[in-house]
Scaffold this motif. Structure first.
Motif, PDB file in Angstrom:
ATOM      1  N   LEU A  39       0.995  -1.154   0.039  1.00 55.92           N
ATOM      2  CA  LEU A  39       0.126   0.115  -0.025  1.00 55.92           C
ATOM      3  C   LEU A  39       0.985   1.336   0.079  1.00 55.92           C
ATOM      4  O   LEU A  39       0.643   2.239  -0.867  1.00 55.92           O
ATOM      5  N   SER A  40       2.031   1.190   0.954  1.00 51.36           N
ATOM      6  CA  SER A  40       2.783   2.262   0.689  1.00 51.36           C
ATOM      7  C   SER A  40       3.609   2.636  -0.668  1.00 51.36           C
ATOM      8  O   SER A  40       3.650   3.809  -0.992  1.00 51.36           O
ATOM      9  N   LYS A  41       3.718   1.663  -1.128  1.00 53.33           N
ATOM     10  CA  LYS A  41       4.316   1.600  -2.707  1.00 53.33           C
ATOM     11  C   LYS A  41       3.429   2.512  -3.575  1.00 53.33           C
ATOM     12  O   LYS A  41       3.810   3.295  -4.239  1.00 53.33           O
ATOM     13  N   ALA A  42       2.075   1.822  -3.324  1.00 54.21           N
ATOM     14  CA  ALA A  42       1.083   2.360  -4.321  1.00 54.21           C
ATOM     15  C   ALA A  42       0.937   3.668  -4.090  1.00 54.21           C
ATOM     16  O   ALA A  42       0.583   4.632  -5.288  1.00 54.21           O
ATOM     17  N   LYS A  43       0.797   4.289  -2.856  1.00 52.87           N
ATOM     18  CA  LYS A  43       0.750   5.782  -2.634  1.00 52.87           C
ATOM     19  C   LYS A  43       1.712   6.765  -3.133  1.00 52.87           C
ATOM     20  O   LYS A  43       1.633   7.861  -3.603  1.00 52.87           O
ATOM     21  N   GLU A  44       3.094   5.938  -2.695  1.00 51.52           N
ATOM     22  CA  GLU A  44       4.289   6.578  -3.262  1.00 51.52           C
ATOM     23  C   GLU A  44       4.191   7.020  -4.816  1.00 51.52           C
ATOM     24  O   GLU A  44       4.658   7.906  -5.334  1.00 51.52           O
ATOM     25  N   ASP A  45       3.593   5.839  -5.517  1.00 49.23           N
ATOM     26  CA  ASP A  45       3.645   5.988  -7.130  1.00 49.23           C
ATOM     27  C   ASP A  45       2.513   6.920  -7.485  1.00 49.23           C
ATOM     28  O   ASP A  45       2.007   6.916  -8.632  1.00 49.23           O
ATOM     29  N   GLY A  46       1.771   7.630  -6.667  1.00 45.06           N
ATOM     30  CA  GLY A  46       0.518   8.630  -7.079  1.00 45.06           C
ATOM     31  C   GLY A  46      -0.834   8.108  -6.723  1.00 45.06           C
ATOM     32  O   GLY A  46      -1.599   8.899  -6.744  1.00 45.06           O
ATOM     33  N   GLY A  47      -0.912   6.974  -6.013  1.00 51.19           N
ATOM     34  CA  GLY A  47      -2.337   6.462  -5.552  1.00 51.19           C
ATOM     35  C   GLY A  47      -3.064   6.358  -6.795  1.00 51.19           C
ATOM     36  O   GLY A  47      -2.819   6.185  -7.805  1.00 51.19           O
ATOM     37  N   ASP A  48      -4.560   6.013  -6.388  1.00 50.40           N
ATOM     38  CA  ASP A  48      -5.391   5.953  -7.581  1.00 50.40           C
ATOM     39  C   ASP A  48      -5.121   4.654  -8.417  1.00 50.40           C
ATOM     40  O   ASP A  48      -5.236   4.361  -9.342  1.00 50.40           O
ATOM     41  N   ARG A  49      -4.647   3.620  -7.676  1.00 51.70           N
ATOM     42  CA  ARG A  49      -4.247   2.494  -8.289  1.00 51.70           C
ATOM     43  C   ARG A  49      -4.351   1.190  -7.780  1.00 51.70           C
ATOM     44  O   ARG A  49      -4.369   1.172  -6.289  1.00 51.70           O
TER      45      ARG A  49
END
Length: 660
Positions: free
Chosen positions: A421-431
């Motif tokens: 989840l942290s990785k998904a948010k680091e990459d801009g979220g909405d994914r």
């Protein structure tokens, strides 16, 4: 022949167990058998003693009226009577039989004397016992009746029965068997009297039976009825003891009700302990239990098992913009939305803050990822909020699965989900990301192992992507600011007003000692504070008369419209509160939420003063501009009511410097 008969009769008489005597009309004893002689050895038949003087000590002086011999002579019929205690300390029953001669006159009376001493003693003892029994029974607080026969028939009832059932003992003794049956409640009647008959037939042992009785006034009373076999007045009978247990039953019913409520409360408490009070979803404590349980079950049964962890992007700005109450509403709606999307046997958990977890049973990575994508797509379609404020949400979602993600414990799966989840948010979220997206970290190690041209090419590519991302964000921000400036084409006042407001707002921020970063945020907010007027009709903006209430409500929507426009731009989230609350008042009478005093962000308080001052000194369609002096008086008048006193003081100092 006659002599033989007499001799035979004498032998018979001498050998019977009862005493026999012959008395003449003068009440003289003229003959006795051996038994009589043994009982009363002092009687000398030869002297013809008077019978009434022979039995007692001291001797009776005259005949008593109840003497059966006297009555036999007088009536010619057989009479019986008991003696008192005779001189030999015994009691006898005397039967006198008259003997007539040929002429029909009574010549003699034959007295048969039976020793009833033991019988009388037993009767006396029995009488004493009955007296004691009656005394105890009458004084008893328990209701007692004695009944004969299976029908039954009541032969005794104590006074306590009146307190229990309302009937006097006399009334109970007069009851028929049908009336007796009616004393028992219809729902208990059949079973009770069946047990009663079985007890009489000795088919069951003594028992206690809780039964409902019906009182004389129709009231229902609970009694504990116990049966016991007794001998009453020489006959086999049944004693039924009634104890009023109405109050005890009432207390028992209350206790049972309390226990049921307690059990219900305990179940509810168990749910409360395991559920989030706000959203109704399960909480982190439950997640720990279910993940460990399902992990080992999956491991044992070789079934897949997945977690979908999701986070609401930019939720902090929603709280800051609309307030915590609105944020709580959003969290409730998110939980409800998730429950509608997931499968019936999936479990929705509020993990922490704005993070949720879906425990997806028997789902592998592909199935869980498909579900996660469906959640993401649905959330893009939904509108969240209330009638006043409606917003769109974006999610960052992590998918982890066992056994595809090789973890040792269930808790490891949660930790892995947090990393994804942290990785998904680091990459801009909405994914949606899975653990496969973490393999990018492995590529970094691969890059370190590369040499020469390949390593340089990867490094250059990364740097280029970083710059392009930064440039894209900056271009987006510049596009918004450029769009804000085009409002001048729609409303010339708004365009010129914004430029002046930006100047004064920035100067106030500097004068108050805000950091360069905070001054820049105030500047950006001042530029965009009227951006929302793009959504207001030109007819309203250019109206040259006073606004109606409906039009005024439309105008007041422009701060909300502005933040809805800029919310997708992450780098502008910090200025959203300044824009939304720049029409709040220091005394709490402003809009949109009625914030008061320090509750209003400082940036919004600064923009409020600059905005109002610029509006006062500008021409409006419905009025001319105020002179600068008049405008300053209005600002001073609003100090401490409409405006922050500290901001007003800073603004006045700036104007004073300009005048010099």
């Amino acid at each position: 022949m006659a002599k033989n008969t007499q001799r035979t009769l004498k032998i018979i008489m001498d050998n019977v167990a009862i005493g026999v005597s012959l008395v003449n009309p003068k009440m003289q004893i003229i003959w006795v058998n051996k038994t009589f002689k043994r009982w009363f050895p002092n009687i000398d038949v030869g002297k013809k003693p008077l019978c009434y003087r022979s039995f007692y000590s001291p001797p009776k002086k005259e005949v008593y009226e109840y003497c059966p011999t006297v009555k036999a002579f007088a009536t010619g019929r057989t009479h019986s009577s008991e003696t008192g205690v005779c001189r030999n300390k015994k009691i006898y029953n005397i039967t006198a039989v008259p003997i007539k001669n040929k002429s029909g006159k009574i010549a003699y009376v034959v007295e048969t004397v039976e020793d009833i001493t033991q019988i009388k003693r037993k009767d006396s003892i029995l009488m004493e016992e009955q007296i004691k029994y009656r005394t105890l029974v009458e004084q008893s607080l328990q209701g007692i009746i004695v009944a004969y026969g299976p029908l039954p028939r009541i032969v005794f009832a104590n006074s306590a029965m009146e307190k229990i059932l309302g009937y006097t003992p006399k009334e109970l003794l007069s009851f028929s068997s049908t009336e007796i049956r009616r004393l028992i409640h219809p729902k208990d009647r059949r079973v009770f009297f069946k047990r009663f008959r079985e007890y009489l037939q000795r088919r069951i042992s003594p028992f206690h039976y809780e039964v409902r009785g019906i009182k004389k006034d129709g009231e229902i009373v609970w009694v504990d009825a116990s049966l016991a076999r007794i001998t009453y007045q020489g006959r086999s009978a049944v004693q039924v003891t009634f104890i009023d247990i109405t109050e005890r039953k009432r207390i028992q019913d209350q206790l049972q009700q309390l226990n049921r409520e307690l059990e219900k409360r305990n179940r509810e408490l168990a749910q409360v302990v395991l559920k989030d009070y706000l959203t109704g979803a399960y909480n982190y404590r439950y997640l720990e239990e279910v993940v460990d349980r399902e992990f080992y079950r999956s491991k044992r049964n070789h079934h897949p098992f997945s977690l979908i962890m999701l986070d609401i992007d930019y939720f902090k700005s929603i709280n800051e913009t609309y307030g915590q109450k609105f944020g709580d509403l959003i969290l409730k709606q998110v939980a409800d939305c998730l429950r509608k999307i997931v499968r019936k046997y999936d479990v929705v958990v509020r993990f922490a803050g704005e993070e949720f977890v879906v425990v997806s049973l028997s789902a592998d990575r592909a199935m869980a990822t498909s579900l996660a994508l469906r959640i993401l797509d649905n959330f893009r379609l939904f509108n969240f909020g209330d009638r006043k404020n409606s917003i769109k949400l974006k999610l960052s979602i992590a998918v982890v699965s066992y056994p595809e993600d090789a973890v040792v414990r269930g808790s490891d799966l949660i930790s892995l989900a947090e990393k994804v989840l942290s990785k998904a948010k680091e990459d801009g979220g909405d994914r949606v990301y899975s653990s496969l997206n973490l393999k990018g970290k492995k590529e970094f190690f691969y890059e370190e192992a590369l040499e020469g041209k390949e390593a340089r090419e990867i490094s250059l590519l990364k740097e280029k992507i970083r710059k392009l991302t930064k440039e894209a964000n900056q271009s987006l921000i510049e596009a918004v600011f450029a769009f804000a400036r085009t409002i001048k084409l729609k409303d010339s006042y708004t365009g010129e007003h914004v430029e002046s407001t930006v100047y004064y707002a920035t100067e106030i921020a500097r004068h108050l000692g805000l950091s360069p970063q905070e001054v820049e945020q105030v500047r950006q907010a001042a530029i965009l504070h009227d951006l929302g007027k793009v959504g207001i009709s030109e007819k309203i903006l250019l109206k040259n008369s006073r606004f109606t209430r409906k039009e005024l409500n439309q105008i007041r929507k422009h701060p909300q419209i502005a933040i809805d426009i800029i919310r997708p731009i992450h780098s502008l989230h910090d200025i959203i509160p300044y824009i939304l609350y720049h029409h709040e008042r220091w005394d709490g009478k402003g809009y949109p939420t009625g914030l008061k005093g320090e509750e209003i962000p400082l940036g919004a308080r600064i923009i409020a003063v600059a905005d109002v001052y610029q509006a006062l000194i500008s021409n409006r369609p419905y009025r001319k501009a105020y002179p600068k002096k008049k405008a300053i008086q209005i600002i001073k008048k609003g100090r401490g009511t409409q405006f922050d006193p500290r901001v007003v003081d800073a603004f006045l100092e700036i104007l004073h410097k300009e005048d010099r």
